[in-house]
Write a protein that holds these residues in place. Structure first.
Motif, PDB file in Angstrom:
ATOM      1  N   ASN A  36      -6.312  15.046   8.019  1.00  0.00           N
ATOM      2  CA  ASN A  36      -5.726  14.886   6.806  1.00  0.00           C
ATOM      3  C   ASN A  36      -5.559  13.625   6.088  1.00  0.00           C
ATOM      4  O   ASN A  36      -4.646  13.257   5.802  1.00  0.00           O
ATOM      5  CB  ASN A  36      -4.459  15.494   7.186  1.00  0.00           C
ATOM      6  CG  ASN A  36      -4.481  17.486   6.795  1.00  0.00           C
ATOM      7  OD1 ASN A  36      -5.336  17.851   5.542  1.00  0.00           O
ATOM      8  ND2 ASN A  36      -3.147  17.858   7.192  1.00  0.00           N
ATOM      9  N   ALA A  37      -6.205  12.727   7.004  1.00  0.00           N
ATOM     10  CA  ALA A  37      -5.625  11.386   6.218  1.00  0.00           C
ATOM     11  C   ALA A  37      -6.499  10.367   5.814  1.00  0.00           C
ATOM     12  O   ALA A  37      -6.178   9.974   4.710  1.00  0.00           O
ATOM     13  CB  ALA A  37      -4.775   9.901   7.729  1.00  0.00           C
ATOM     14  N   ARG A  38      -7.923  10.126   6.813  1.00  0.00           N
ATOM     15  CA  ARG A  38      -8.339   9.239   6.465  1.00  0.00           C
ATOM     16  C   ARG A  38      -9.913   9.373   6.730  1.00  0.00           C
ATOM     17  O   ARG A  38     -10.133  10.263   8.092  1.00  0.00           O
ATOM     18  CB  ARG A  38      -8.236   7.723   6.882  1.00  0.00           C
ATOM     19  CG  ARG A  38      -9.568   6.936   6.531  1.00  0.00           C
ATOM     20  CD  ARG A  38      -8.613   5.429   6.617  1.00  0.00           C
ATOM     21  NE  ARG A  38      -7.852   4.946   6.276  1.00  0.00           N
ATOM     22  CZ  ARG A  38      -6.928   4.401   6.530  1.00  0.00           C
ATOM     23  NH1 ARG A  38      -7.047   3.509   7.264  1.00  0.00           N
ATOM     24  NH2 ARG A  38      -6.397   3.629   5.905  1.00  0.00           N
ATOM     25  N   GLU A  46     -10.043   8.361   1.595  1.00  0.00           N
ATOM     26  CA  GLU A  46      -8.878   8.395   1.974  1.00  0.00           C
ATOM     27  C   GLU A  46      -8.109   9.877   1.651  1.00  0.00           C
ATOM     28  O   GLU A  46      -8.248  10.296   0.012  1.00  0.00           O
ATOM     29  CB  GLU A  46      -7.399   7.895   0.601  1.00  0.00           C
ATOM     30  CG  GLU A  46      -8.181   6.027   1.204  1.00  0.00           C
ATOM     31  CD  GLU A  46      -7.145   6.172   1.968  1.00  0.00           C
ATOM     32  OE1 GLU A  46      -6.281   6.597   2.810  1.00  0.00           O
ATOM     33  OE2 GLU A  46      -7.449   4.749   2.506  1.00  0.00           O
ATOM     34  N   ILE A  47      -7.429  11.115   1.814  1.00  0.00           N
ATOM     35  CA  ILE A  47      -7.263  12.034   1.963  1.00  0.00           C
ATOM     36  C   ILE A  47      -6.744  12.471   1.097  1.00  0.00           C
ATOM     37  O   ILE A  47      -5.260  11.909   1.615  1.00  0.00           O
ATOM     38  CB  ILE A  47      -6.983  12.834   3.059  1.00  0.00           C
ATOM     39  CG1 ILE A  47      -8.611  12.678   3.548  1.00  0.00           C
ATOM     40  CG2 ILE A  47      -6.892  14.192   2.486  1.00  0.00           C
ATOM     41  CD1 ILE A  47     -10.303  13.817   4.029  1.00  0.00           C
ATOM     42  N   ILE A  48      -6.320  12.170   0.176  1.00  0.00           N
ATOM     43  CA  ILE A  48      -4.743  12.301  -0.981  1.00  0.00           C
ATOM     44  C   ILE A  48      -4.930  13.581  -1.286  1.00  0.00           C
ATOM     45  O   ILE A  48      -5.243  14.179  -2.352  1.00  0.00           O
ATOM     46  CB  ILE A  48      -4.819  11.469  -2.404  1.00  0.00           C
ATOM     47  CG1 ILE A  48      -5.227  10.181  -1.029  1.00  0.00           C
ATOM     48  CG2 ILE A  48      -2.955  10.813  -2.578  1.00  0.00           C
ATOM     49  CD1 ILE A  48      -4.902   7.954  -1.841  1.00  0.00           C
ATOM     50  N   LYS A  49      -3.618  14.518  -1.676  1.00  0.00           N
ATOM     51  CA  LYS A  49      -3.480  15.933  -1.364  1.00  0.00           C
ATOM     52  C   LYS A  49      -2.337  15.428  -3.221  1.00  0.00           C
ATOM     53  O   LYS A  49      -3.097  16.999  -3.704  1.00  0.00           O
ATOM     54  CB  LYS A  49      -2.716  16.552  -0.566  1.00  0.00           C
ATOM     55  CG  LYS A  49      -3.410  16.667   0.754  1.00  0.00           C
ATOM     56  CD  LYS A  49      -3.238  18.026   1.338  1.00  0.00           C
ATOM     57  CE  LYS A  49      -3.687  18.017   2.785  1.00  0.00           C
ATOM     58  NZ  LYS A  49      -3.432  18.347   3.332  1.00  0.00           N
ATOM     59  N   ALA A  83       0.498  10.488   1.625  1.00  0.00           N
ATOM     60  CA  ALA A  83      -1.010  11.168   2.018  1.00  0.00           C
ATOM     61  C   ALA A  83      -0.681  10.248   3.240  1.00  0.00           C
ATOM     62  O   ALA A  83      -1.192   9.779   3.940  1.00  0.00           O
ATOM     63  CB  ALA A  83      -1.546   9.999   1.288  1.00  0.00           C
ATOM     64  N   HIS A  98       2.438  -0.522   5.605  1.00  0.00           N
ATOM     65  CA  HIS A  98       2.434   1.118   5.226  1.00  0.00           C
ATOM     66  C   HIS A  98       3.531   1.254   5.446  1.00  0.00           C
ATOM     67  O   HIS A  98       3.873   3.142   4.613  1.00  0.00           O
ATOM     68  CB  HIS A  98       0.864   1.659   6.195  1.00  0.00           C
ATOM     69  CG  HIS A  98      -0.636   1.173   4.623  1.00  0.00           C
ATOM     70  ND1 HIS A  98      -0.957   2.353   4.090  1.00  0.00           N
ATOM     71  CD2 HIS A  98      -1.353  -0.038   5.465  1.00  0.00           C
ATOM     72  CE1 HIS A  98      -2.282   1.739   3.515  1.00  0.00           C
ATOM     73  NE2 HIS A  98      -2.019   0.285   4.387  1.00  0.00           N
ATOM     74  N   GLN A 123      -6.919   0.444  -5.481  1.00  0.00           N
ATOM     75  CA  GLN A 123      -6.609   0.716  -3.710  1.00  0.00           C
ATOM     76  C   GLN A 123      -8.047   1.785  -3.583  1.00  0.00           C
ATOM     77  O   GLN A 123      -8.719   1.660  -2.570  1.00  0.00           O
ATOM     78  CB  GLN A 123      -6.046   1.260  -3.471  1.00  0.00           C
ATOM     79  CG  GLN A 123      -4.455   0.310  -2.978  1.00  0.00           C
ATOM     80  CD  GLN A 123      -3.570   1.024  -2.962  1.00  0.00           C
ATOM     81  OE1 GLN A 123      -2.969   2.458  -2.257  1.00  0.00           O
ATOM     82  NE2 GLN A 123      -1.935   0.015  -2.574  1.00  0.00           N
ATOM     83  N   PRO A 173       0.581  -1.114   0.008  1.00  0.00           N
ATOM     84  CA  PRO A 173      -0.065  -0.018   0.373  1.00  0.00           C
ATOM     85  C   PRO A 173       0.513   1.027   0.250  1.00  0.00           C
ATOM     86  O   PRO A 173       2.067   1.501   0.295  1.00  0.00           O
ATOM     87  CB  PRO A 173      -0.624   0.072   0.971  1.00  0.00           C
ATOM     88  CG  PRO A 173       0.325  -1.201   1.917  1.00  0.00           C
ATOM     89  CD  PRO A 173       0.602  -2.086   1.049  1.00  0.00           C
ATOM     90  N   PHE A 174       0.115   2.531  -0.405  1.00  0.00           N
ATOM     91  CA  PHE A 174       1.389   3.271  -0.621  1.00  0.00           C
ATOM     92  C   PHE A 174       0.671   4.776   0.024  1.00  0.00           C
ATOM     93  O   PHE A 174       0.243   6.123  -0.271  1.00  0.00           O
ATOM     94  CB  PHE A 174       1.473   3.929  -1.967  1.00  0.00           C
ATOM     95  CG  PHE A 174       0.701   4.123  -3.030  1.00  0.00           C
ATOM     96  CD1 PHE A 174       0.434   2.483  -3.436  1.00  0.00           C
ATOM     97  CD2 PHE A 174      -0.210   4.994  -3.514  1.00  0.00           C
ATOM     98  CE1 PHE A 174      -0.718   2.335  -4.511  1.00  0.00           C
ATOM     99  CE2 PHE A 174      -0.645   4.700  -4.406  1.00  0.00           C
ATOM    100  CZ  PHE A 174      -1.126   3.481  -5.113  1.00  0.00           C
ATOM    101  N   THR A 175      -0.894   4.660   0.560  1.00  0.00           N
ATOM    102  CA  THR A 175      -1.337   5.618   1.447  1.00  0.00           C
ATOM    103  C   THR A 175      -1.806   5.382   2.303  1.00  0.00           C
ATOM    104  O   THR A 175      -2.058   4.427   3.353  1.00  0.00           O
ATOM    105  CB  THR A 175      -2.710   6.046   0.575  1.00  0.00           C
ATOM    106  OG1 THR A 175      -3.330   5.153   0.430  1.00  0.00           O
ATOM    107  CG2 THR A 175      -2.385   6.786  -1.063  1.00  0.00           C
ATOM    108  N   GLY A 176      -1.360   6.243   3.342  1.00  0.00           N
ATOM    109  CA  GLY A 176      -1.966   6.364   4.342  1.00  0.00           C
ATOM    110  C   GLY A 176      -1.338   5.215   5.551  1.00  0.00           C
ATOM    111  O   GLY A 176      -0.136   5.631   5.214  1.00  0.00           O
ATOM    112  N   ARG A 177      -1.549   5.844   6.453  1.00  0.00           N
ATOM    113  CA  ARG A 177      -1.242   4.246   8.055  1.00  0.00           C
ATOM    114  C   ARG A 177      -1.763   2.907   8.023  1.00  0.00           C
ATOM    115  O   ARG A 177      -1.171   1.895   8.892  1.00  0.00           O
ATOM    116  CB  ARG A 177      -1.271   4.970   8.708  1.00  0.00           C
ATOM    117  CG  ARG A 177      -0.009   6.156   9.128  1.00  0.00           C
ATOM    118  CD  ARG A 177      -0.328   6.820  10.424  1.00  0.00           C
ATOM    119  NE  ARG A 177       1.659   6.607  11.191  1.00  0.00           N
ATOM    120  CZ  ARG A 177       0.836   6.693  12.906  1.00  0.00           C
ATOM    121  NH1 ARG A 177       0.192   7.533  13.490  1.00  0.00           N
ATOM    122  NH2 ARG A 177       1.692   6.364  13.395  1.00  0.00           N
TER     123      ARG A 177
END
Lengths: 334, 504, 593
Positions: free
Chosen positions: B198-200, B222-225, A282, A200, B238, A163-167
């Motif tokens: 700022n994340a989810r 999902e907050i993806i800027k 992110a 993550h 995803q 995965p590549f977004t968030g934790r």
């Protein structure tokens, strides 16, 4: 020995105060008006002025600073102008994330650096050395954000392995304890969350780690080469010890000192440099917080993050110092 | 991320042409990639943030709603009646609405939201919309009467505008606005389950919702800027849906199996806000500047031709739109006008221009294209990049440059909220301070008769364009990519509402 | 039956253009239980033998001829690593740096014992026993090398060397870095262990006297060849090789009437010169060389019994005598030019919250008269160097006073500094680091004049003068220090100090670490200069034989205090203070003449 180490850090507090003063002054001198930027668009000039007074921005600079430092000393880092929450809460949310990322990255950088350095050293005077040197140089010329993008592409999109977004994965609820996800998940026994958090972390930490590994390799190799000229290495050979043993048990610990210094310096840079990686992935850490804060001229956050950064660097210095004393017996109190 | 590296990633992503493998997704959940967070927490009345509306509308309800064609429809309010003198508005509410914490919604909550909060000193952007409200009476739990200081015929529209969401009085008073922003309670079709700034955002269906139940149980935002990360997210499977990706990417992604892409025109006007003085004092220069812009070329270059060129500050399908009026693209005319005032390519008129960078797609690139177009006819513009919040600051101090590239959203489509804002000297949006036009604008606010009002705005729109007081460019488009399996209801103003999602 | 036998061993250095022999035709044999001394000056190749034995040669060197057998193993063909540390052990020159600074003594001993195959449970006991055998306590096991003295470190290394009951121990200058008294004890210790275990020892040193005192057999190396070897008694009973005799006569005697030192001209030929040399390598310097010596290289032939030498005319050796006439009558010293009263210096270490004090010098009082040579002897840590630095103004006294040429220079000021510079100059120990590697010799020696702003022609003339006085060839004026030999560099050092003809010269260990023949050159030079110029010398050293030869009076320092002072002859003949007595007793005795 602990007393000695603590005394050596006596300069930390004055440094912190000086840095905070510089930061504070620099921010106030910038041509941004946080009061104006915090007000809704239809605010009149009078309302903006009232907001400025409410924020204390009309008072003389030293007075503003004194007020702020007084608040900080009591643990009050102010309120964010834009998010309208206490800065300490925001930091409590984001700082552990960044620390987790930085530590993971440093672990990767350290292990890569050490093993790479040993390999480079073993290859000296070997035909394969120019190849290894080129590889290291290549690694060093790729900036961390480029690694980040490459990883997203290869592992995230092409292979769809990581995965590549968030934790965390969306389906998994977040274990809440200290903010250090891995620790929290492990402590609460939520192993699915632990696995997800670990996965993550892999890409962002690897992007940072790979970027920071080459200098460690270089320094380790150079120190090993230096150390191999020392008498005790020759004596160890004359005592019949194998080259492997000499390298790992005798040379490495001595070569560790300059390498450790470098890693300490790098950790400070890495901590601040994780900002770009956080944006790309992110990742909800301090870096992301800072980016928004700078855009919005959210001074309380900028000040607090700057101060935090300074504290982190000072702490790292203290830790490296202590480790020095552990590794190098000559420095221990006589 | 630098533009260069972003392009690099796009290149890589394009080069492989790899499809999005459908992930073993929970069919009852949808994951969307959204470019921005709710600004400052989940207090819906605080900020006029167009991008956050899609998120807020899942958790909160507005008194009135809009249907996909933007017609005003009842929602929490079942019926409304505007007095002939437009000084009062009667509203009737539903009886069966409950907040997420179980409290029943009454007119007291309405009154608290739109007046009580302001009286209590909360700093809210809806103070703007409720400027003319003198009082709100609540004769019964399901009725309310709004009383206005000045005639406000468009109040129903405002009740469907940004920030107009009903919040619970009891709960808000109990916990205070800051705690509310972290743990919000609304009446909407979804409840906030989890929120990491700022994340989810994780939302779960409100099974006790008074209206049609959402088909999907869970929505994850999902907050993806970063736009390239959003593209990577949708391409890797995803994400089920994402917005605000570059136009080129939409074309590429929709060719991949399993995905589809759309360019949806929305109620956003991209225009140049101009001054009436300094470099633009001369009307010839203003009109020349407008005539020199090739809007079709801009649309083609930056929006794949999907953006409709505009001549007046109103979008097609809205009452203020002038179907048979076109402000021509005529560079020769522009040069002539300039020559009349003594300017030419060798002796250009000098002005300054400001633009944002990244606030809406291709904003900076468009500004540069316009500067190039102007250069060709004899206007030399110095370009400066600003943040949107700086725009208001500059305007307050009367320091805006001659032209500013601006994007203005109007979810309702009402002309008052277009020209009435963009050219209103009393509001912070307009650098045009000419009293002649300004008075006309202000007068239209008080016209009670609907037909008269609309006609007035239409006339004003034309006059503004012909005077060079406004330089509308394009109707903006929303770029969207989603999995083919995820369906949603398309709104004319770009709302993406989870409660309209379905899998099929 | 020898445990180690080398026959005609030749070690060659291969460069791009030439093959240069480093060791030529070396044949030695060591019997079990006997100590063989390998004596030679720097560059003779004695350390190279140790390297051949250990197999750790630099990549461009290789054995090109001869054989080397150890206890039935052919060392030239078999891998040696297994033997190292076990059957063959090494004792190094610099004990302090030979141990890993980040491991405790105990850790390093355990590691060594593990290599020897000692099971884990026994290692601690064996380690304690090993330390006991070298008369140190087991408390050392938990310490780090930097916490030990040089002597203690060397004992540990000796313990580790003997721990495996090796058949052969190679000690490469094991005592050079140690103080005199420690040296004596270490040497005794080695004999003790060696006798107990029946180990064969190769004792490599440059000190002929020391070798004569310690070893059973002796082999003298010159320019990569063995020029003389045999049992010590026989070698010194009857003079064999001229070089050995010259070495002997270059050593200042510790007893008996004072005599001049024999100083050989030039120096030992370097490797490159050797490649093209014909005939006997020593011939160019040999005082009794004949024409055929330069033609044919002499082989190692028997002189008597086990005593062999490589010389065509061994009978001529007896003609080599120390120079008898003393052309330099000693002047009577004049008035005191330096008076030191109750001088004290305490060093404060560490940051202000953790200060410790070291009392380097305490209550020292002495004087030097014009033209007098005064020596300060002591071991490391005695404070002698500190006194030198106090006199030259490099340190400020904590107590007491210094009067120089009539002026009180105790407290530093601009005036005292100028006065000092005019009257005192210092010569440092290590010429390598004392000379700026980028400056030319002519500039170096006239540094003082340059600082005073003298014009260039004047400086060049003076430079020529100085070089001539130092018996240095004039062409080196344009060279840089790296192009000079060690002895030449030291002479340049002295020349620089004498440039402005100071009234007092302070020399701190200026002949330590030099080869005996070069040392002899310098001492002779100083004696001559003393006569020609009129300067006093404060000579700081630990070497008692040099003091006896060169100086008039001597101060003995121990732990910061002057324990005894007096005329050199009387003090050496009848030392009164116990420390002085102990010091004199530690020095190896003179060789028989």
């Amino acid at each position: 020995m602990i007393a000695t180490l603590l005394k050596r850090q006596a300069t930390a507090l004055p440094i912190l105060l000086i840095v905070s003063a510089l930061l504070f002054t620099a921010l106030r001198l910038l041509p941004v008006d946080p009061a104006a930027m915090s007000m809704p668009p239809n605010a009149t000039k009078a309302e903006v002025e009232a907001a400025r007074v409410a924020m204390g921005l009309d008072r003389p600079l030293p007075e503003q600073y004194a007020i702020w430092i007084g608040q900080v000393a009591h643990g009050d880092l102010g309120r964010s102008i834009h998010v309208r929450r206490p800065v300490s809460t925001l930091l409590a949310d984001t700082l552990p994330a960044t620390i987790e990322l930085a530590v993971a990255a440093m672990l990767i950088a350290g292990s890569l650096g050490l093993s790479g350095g040993l390999i480079l050293f073993a290859l000296r005077d070997n035909k394969a050395e120019p190849l290894a040197e080129t590889a290291t140089t290549l690694m060093m010329s790729v900036p961390e954000f480029l690694w980040a993008l490459l990883f997203i592409f290869v592992f995230g999109v092409a292979l769809q392995a990581l995965p590549f977004t968030g934790r965390l994965d969306p389906g998994i609820s977040r274990p809440v304890l200290t903010g250090f996800l891995l620790f929290d998940a492990a402590w609460l026994g939520q192993w699915k969350a632990f696995a997800s958090a670990l996965l993550h972390l892999v890409l962002p930490a690897a992007a940072l780690g790979i970027a920071f590994a080459p200098p460690i390799m270089r320094v380790l190799r150079a120190s090993l080469i230096d150390i191999y000229h020392e008498d005790y290495i020759r004596q160890a050979r004359l005592r019949g010890l194998s080259e492997t043993r000499i390298l790992l048990f005798h040379a490495l610990q001595n070569a560790g000192l300059p390498t450790l210094t470098l890693m300490g310096v790098q950790f400070g840079i890495l901590f601040g440099g994780s900002l770009l990686i956080e944006v790309i992935y992110a990742y909800p850490g301090m870096g992301n917080l800072m980016v928004d804060a700078v855009r919005n001229a959210d001074l309380p956050i900028i000040q607090a993050v700057g101060l935090t950064y300074c504290i982190v660097v000072l702490t790292i210095n203290a830790v490296v110092d202590a480790l020095y004393h552990v590794i190098n017996p000559r420095l221990r109190a006589r | 991320m630098t533009a260069l590296s972003r392009r690099g990633l796009f290149g890589l992503l394009a080069a492989t042409g790899l499809p999005a493998i459908a992930q073993a997704q929970d069919a009852d959940t949808a994951t969307i990639g959204w470019p921005s967070d709710v600004a400052g927490g989940w207090d819906p009345n605080v900020r006029f943030a167009p991008d956050a509306q899609s998120l807020l509308k899942m958790v909160f309800d507005q008194p009135m709603d809009q249907d996909p064609s933007l017609k005003l429809i009842p929602h929490i309010v079942t019926a409304w009646k505007m007095a002939p003198d437009a000084l009062s508005l009667e509203l009737t509410f539903r009886d069966d609405v409950r907040f997420h914490n179980g409290d029943k919604l009454t007119s007291a909550d309405f009154a608290y939201t739109f007046m009580g909060r302001l009286k209590a000193g909360h700093k809210l952007d809806i103070a703007n919309s409720m400027r003319s409200v003198a009082d709100i009476e609540t004769p019964s739990p399901t009725t309310a009467i709004m009383r206005f200081k000045t005639p406000s015929p468009t109040m129903p529209v405002w009740l469907a505008f940004l920030g107009s969401y009903i919040v619970p009085k009891a709960y808000m008073e109990q916990v205070g606005p800051e705690a509310f922003a972290q743990k919000p309670v609304g009446t909407g079709p979804y409840k906030l389950l989890e929120y990491q700034m700022n994340a989810r955002i994780v939302l779960e269906r409100n099974d006790a919702y008074w209206g049609p139940k959402p088909k999907l149980k869970r929505i994850v935002v999902e907050i993806i800027k970063d736009p390239s990360a959003r593209v990577a997210g949708i391409q890797s499977g995803q994400l089920d849906l994402t917005v605000n990706v570059p136009v080129r990417e939409v074309a590429r992604l929709k060719a991949l199996p399993g995905l589809t892409g759309e360019l949806n025109p929305i109620q956003r006007v991209v225009l140049l806000q101009v001054r009436n003085d300094e470099g633009f004092t001369d009307r010839n220069v203003r009109l020349a500047a407008h005539h020199a812009i090739d809007k079709k070329a801009l649309s083609q270059a930056f929006y794949g031709g999907a953006a409709v060129p505009l001549s007046a500050p109103a979008t097609p399908g809205t009452p203020g739109f002038l179907e048979d009026y076109t402000f021509t693209y005529d560079p020769k005319l522009a040069a002539e006008l300039l020559a009349k005032s003594g300017y030419s390519v060798d002796k250009p008129a000098k002005i300054r221009m400001a633009t944002t960078n990244g606030t809406f797609p291709s904003d900076f690139d468009m500004a540069r294209a316009i500067v190039a177009m102007w250069k060709k006819v004899g206007i030399e513009a110095e370009l400066e990049v600003i943040e949107i919040s700086k725009y208001f600051e500059l305007n307050r101090g009367n320091k805006l440059p001659e032209a500013t590239l601006y994007g203005f959203d109007n979810a309702t489509g009402d002309p008052e909220i277009y020209a009435g804002y963009l050219l209103n000297p009393k509001l912070p949006f307009s650098p045009w301070k000419d009293p002649v036009l300004g008075e006309k604008v202000l007068a239209l606010f008080n016209v009670a008769d609907e037909a008269q009002r609309i006609a007035g705005w239409r006339a004003l729109n034309k006059e503004a364009a012909e005077t060079g007081a406004t330089m509308p460019l394009l109707q903006s488009v929303q770029t969207l990519v989603r999995k083919q399996s995820l369906n949603f209801t398309k709104y004319g103003n770009g709302w993406i509402l989870g409660q309209t999602f379905s899998r099929g | 039956m020898s445990i180690l036998r080398a026959e005609n061993l030749t070690l060659t250095l291969r460069t791009k253009d030439a093959s240069i022999p480093v060791l030529r035709d070396v044949s030695i044999a060591v019997a079990p239980g006997r100590i063989l001394g390998l004596v030679g000056e720097s560059g003779a190749g004695k350390s190279m033998i140790g390297r051949v034995l250990s197999g750790l040669l630099p990549p461009n060197m290789a054995v090109t001829a001869g054989s080397l057998h150890f206890d039935g193993h052919d060392l030239l063909t078999e891998p040696k690593r297994a033997l190292l540390g076990r059957e063959i052990a090494f004792i190094p020159q610099e004990p302090m740096t030979a141990l890993n600074p980040v491991h405790t003594i105990g850790q390093q001993m355990h590691e060594h014992l593990a290599r020897l195959g000692v099971p884990a449970g026994e290692r601690q006991a064996r380690a304690i026993a090993a330390l006991d055998s070298v008369h140190t306590s087991e408390a050392l096991l938990t310490r780090y090398p930097h916490q030990l003295s040089g002597g203690q470190c060397q004992r540990v290394l000796i313990a580790m060397a003997f721990a495996s009951r090796p058949k052969l121990v190679i000690a490469d200058e094991p005592t050079t870095a140690l103080d005199v008294s420690v040296q004596a004890r270490i040497v005794l210790l080695m004999r003790e262990l060696q006798a107990k275990a029946g180990t064969a020892v190769i004792f490599i040193t440059h000190d002929l006297r020391l070798a004569a005192g310690v070893c059973d057999d002796i082999a003298v190396l010159y320019a990569g060849r063995i020029v003389e070897h045999g049992p010590v008694a026989e070698v010194f009973a009857q003079e064999g090789h001229p070089y050995t005799r010259c070495l002997h006569l270059a050593n200042p005697p510790l007893s008996g009437p004072p005599r001049a030192l024999l100083s050989l001209p030039d120096q030992m030929p370097g490797l490159r010169a050797l490649a093209t040399l014909r005939g006997c390598a020593f011939a160019p310097r040999c005082p009794v060389a004949t024409a055929d010596c330069a033609e044919l290289e002499p082989g190692l032939s028997v002189l008597a019994g086990a005593h062999r030498i490589a010389c065509h005319h061994p009978a001529r050796t007896a003609q080599i005598l120390p120079p008898t006439d003393d052309p330099h009558p000693i002047r009577l010293p004049g008035d005191a030019i330096l008076t030191v009263a109750n001088l004290g210096k305490t060093f404060r270490n560490g940051p202000f919250w953790r200060r410790s004090e070291t009392r380097a010098v305490h209550d020292a009082s002495f004087h030097i008269r014009a033209g007098e040579f005064l020596a300060i002897v002591g071991e490391s840590g005695s404070g002698k160097s500190t006194i030198g630095r106090l006199v030259t103004g490099l340190e400020t006294p904590s107590a007491g006073s210094i009067t120089l040429a009539g002026q009180d220079v105790t407290t530093p000021s601009a005036k005292t500094r100028a006065h000092r510079i005019a009257n005192v100059q210092m010569v440092f120990q290590d010429p390598q680091s004392a000379l700026n590697p980028r400056s030319r010799i002519a500039d170096i020696v006239t540094q003082a004049m340059e600082a005073a702003g003298r014009p260039k022609p004047e400086r060049q003339a003076r430079a020529r003068e100085l070089l001539a006085e130092m018996a240095l060839p004039p062409e080196i004026a344009t060279r840089v220090p790296s192009q000079l030999s060690g002895g030449q560099r030291q002479r340049v050092n002295i020349a620089r100090a004498l440039c402005t003809v100071p009234r007092l010269l302070v020399a701190d260990e200026i002949v330590s670490g030099l080869d005996v023949s070069i040392q002899a050159q310098l001492l002779t030079l100083l004696a001559r200069l003393r006569h020609e110029l009129d300067f006093a010398l404060l000579f700081i050293t630990h070497d008692l034989s040099v003091v006896r030869h060169l100086c008039d009076r001597v101060l003995v320092m121990h732990r910061g205090e002057i324990v005894e002072a007096g005329e050199v002859q009387t003090l050496f003949a009848a030392p009164r203070h116990p420390y002085t007595q102990a010091l004199l007793a530690s020095v190896p005795p003179d060789l028989p003449l």
